[in-house]
Design a protein around this motif. Structure first.
Motif, mmCIF file in Angstrom:
data_model
loop_
_atom_site.group_PDB
_atom_site.id
_atom_site.type_symbol
_atom_site.label_atom_id
_atom_site.label_comp_id
_atom_site.label_asym_id
_atom_site.label_seq_id
_atom_site.Cartn_x
_atom_site.Cartn_y
_atom_site.Cartn_z
ATOM 1 N N GLU A 19 0.846 -1.202 0.000
ATOM 2 C CA GLU A 19 0.000 0.000 0.000
ATOM 3 C C GLU A 19 0.879 1.250 0.000
ATOM 4 N N GLY A 20 1.923 1.255 0.825
ATOM 5 C CA GLY A 20 2.832 2.394 0.873
ATOM 6 C C GLY A 20 3.511 2.629 -0.457
ATOM 7 N N ALA A 21 3.944 1.562 -1.123
ATOM 8 C CA ALA A 21 4.590 1.688 -2.432
ATOM 9 C C ALA A 21 3.623 2.290 -3.450
ATOM 10 N N PHE A 22 2.348 1.917 -3.392
ATOM 11 C CA PHE A 22 1.342 2.467 -4.301
ATOM 12 C C PHE A 22 1.146 3.964 -4.024
ATOM 13 N N LEU A 23 0.942 4.312 -2.767
ATOM 14 C CA LEU A 23 0.669 5.711 -2.433
ATOM 15 C C LEU A 23 1.866 6.623 -2.697
ATOM 16 N N VAL A 24 3.059 6.163 -2.389
ATOM 17 C CA VAL A 24 4.252 6.988 -2.570
ATOM 18 C C VAL A 24 4.764 6.906 -4.003
ATOM 19 N N GLY A 25 4.985 5.688 -4.504
ATOM 20 C CA GLY A 25 5.614 5.511 -5.808
ATOM 21 C C GLY A 25 4.729 5.808 -6.992
ATOM 22 N N VAL A 26 3.437 5.519 -6.875
ATOM 23 C CA VAL A 26 2.523 5.724 -8.005
ATOM 24 C C VAL A 26 1.793 7.059 -7.891
ATOM 25 N N LEU A 27 1.238 7.349 -6.715
ATOM 26 C CA LEU A 27 0.408 8.544 -6.581
ATOM 27 C C LEU A 27 1.156 9.784 -6.100
ATOM 28 N N GLY A 28 2.337 9.620 -5.512
ATOM 29 C CA GLY A 28 3.126 10.789 -5.136
ATOM 30 C C GLY A 28 2.918 11.319 -3.733
ATOM 31 N N TYR A 29 2.281 10.557 -2.864
ATOM 32 C CA TYR A 29 2.154 10.969 -1.465
ATOM 33 C C TYR A 29 3.490 10.772 -0.762
ATOM 34 N N ARG A 30 3.655 11.393 0.389
ATOM 35 C CA ARG A 30 4.824 11.135 1.235
ATOM 36 C C ARG A 30 4.317 10.548 2.561
ATOM 37 N N LYS A 31 5.102 9.657 3.117
ATOM 38 C CA LYS A 31 4.709 8.978 4.348
ATOM 39 C C LYS A 31 4.939 9.886 5.554
ATOM 40 N N LEU A 32 3.958 9.897 6.455
ATOM 41 C CA LEU A 32 4.051 10.630 7.717
ATOM 42 C C LEU A 32 4.152 9.625 8.858
ATOM 43 N N VAL A 33 4.561 10.093 10.008
ATOM 44 C CA VAL A 33 4.552 9.260 11.204
ATOM 45 C C VAL A 33 3.218 9.506 11.915
ATOM 46 N N PRO A 34 2.409 8.450 12.103
ATOM 47 C CA PRO A 34 1.131 8.652 12.798
ATOM 48 C C PRO A 34 1.366 8.876 14.291
ATOM 49 N N PRO A 35 0.346 9.315 15.007
ATOM 50 C CA PRO A 35 0.486 9.451 16.454
ATOM 51 C C PRO A 35 0.894 8.106 17.076
ATOM 52 N N ALA A 36 1.627 8.175 18.177
ATOM 53 C CA ALA A 36 2.189 6.982 18.815
ATOM 54 C C ALA A 36 1.147 5.897 19.063
ATOM 55 N N GLU A 37 -0.064 6.285 19.444
ATOM 56 C CA GLU A 37 -1.095 5.287 19.756
ATOM 57 C C GLU A 37 -1.611 4.547 18.521
ATOM 58 N N LEU A 38 -1.273 5.037 17.325
ATOM 59 C CA LEU A 38 -1.721 4.382 16.092
ATOM 60 C C LEU A 38 -0.623 3.604 15.372
ATOM 61 N N VAL A 39 0.601 3.700 15.843
ATOM 62 C CA VAL A 39 1.700 2.974 15.203
ATOM 63 C C VAL A 39 1.387 1.477 15.252
ATOM 64 N N GLY A 40 1.502 0.819 14.102
ATOM 65 C CA GLY A 40 1.186 -0.598 13.989
ATOM 66 C C GLY A 40 -0.258 -0.875 13.628
ATOM 67 N N ARG A 41 -1.118 0.149 13.721
ATOM 68 C CA ARG A 41 -2.535 -0.008 13.362
ATOM 69 C C ARG A 41 -2.935 0.851 12.184
ATOM 70 N N ALA A 42 -2.147 1.902 11.928
ATOM 71 C CA ALA A 42 -2.502 2.837 10.857
ATOM 72 C C ALA A 42 -1.245 3.437 10.256
ATOM 73 N N GLN A 43 -1.368 3.836 8.998
ATOM 74 C CA GLN A 43 -0.314 4.571 8.309
ATOM 75 C C GLN A 43 -0.929 5.848 7.770
ATOM 76 N N TRP A 44 -0.139 6.908 7.754
ATOM 77 C CA TRP A 44 -0.604 8.189 7.251
ATOM 78 C C TRP A 44 0.280 8.645 6.102
ATOM 79 N N TYR A 45 -0.346 9.233 5.082
ATOM 80 C CA TYR A 45 0.345 9.754 3.911
ATOM 81 C C TYR A 45 -0.214 11.130 3.599
ATOM 82 N N GLU A 46 0.630 12.016 3.051
ATOM 83 C CA GLU A 46 0.200 13.388 2.788
ATOM 84 C C GLU A 46 0.617 13.834 1.396
ATOM 85 N N ALA A 47 -0.264 14.585 0.739
ATOM 86 C CA ALA A 47 0.009 15.194 -0.563
ATOM 87 C C ALA A 47 0.576 16.599 -0.355
ATOM 88 N N ASP A 48 1.085 17.188 -1.427
ATOM 89 C CA ASP A 48 1.661 18.531 -1.347
ATOM 90 C C ASP A 48 0.663 19.579 -0.858
#
Length: 117
Positions: A19-48
């Protein structure tokens, strides 16, 4: 006036990297660090523009039959889809090319770009 902030999409366990490869490599999002309580349960990505896609692990994930996320993309997206081996279909809609594809979790995407001149 409301302003779009994020869409939260589900994914089954084990698809984090694809999923990360699709969002970053294909669509151009960048990966963010989610809040500590969501690490391992969620990933966050952001556009320009600051809009985000959040991915939540869902062991019972089933992609919606018709719901989709629509975003504006650049002219190179078809090449990146081809390189990533992501099947898609496209159609002209006025001055736009509209591309439909699924991410690795099966979530539906509508990618909109200007018609090349």
């Amino acid at each position: 006036m409301p302003r779009f902030h994020h869409a939260n999409l589900g994914m089954p366990p084990g698809l984090d990297e694809r999923e990360g490869a699709f969002l970053v490599g294909v669509l151009g999002y960048r990966k963010l660090v989610p809040p500590a309580e969501l690490v391992g349960r969620a990933q966050w990505y952001e556009a320009d523009d600051g809009s985000q896609i959040h991915l939540s692990v869902d062991p019972d994930h089933r992609p919606a039959a018709r719901a989709h996320t629509a975003i504006e993309v650049d002219d190179g997206v078809e090449g990146r889809l081809d390189t990533a081996g992501v099947p898609y279909r496209s159609a002209n809609a006025g001055d736009l090319v509209v591309i439909f594809c699924d991410d690795p979790a099966g979530n539906h995407w509508e990618l909109r770009r200007p018609l090349s001149r």
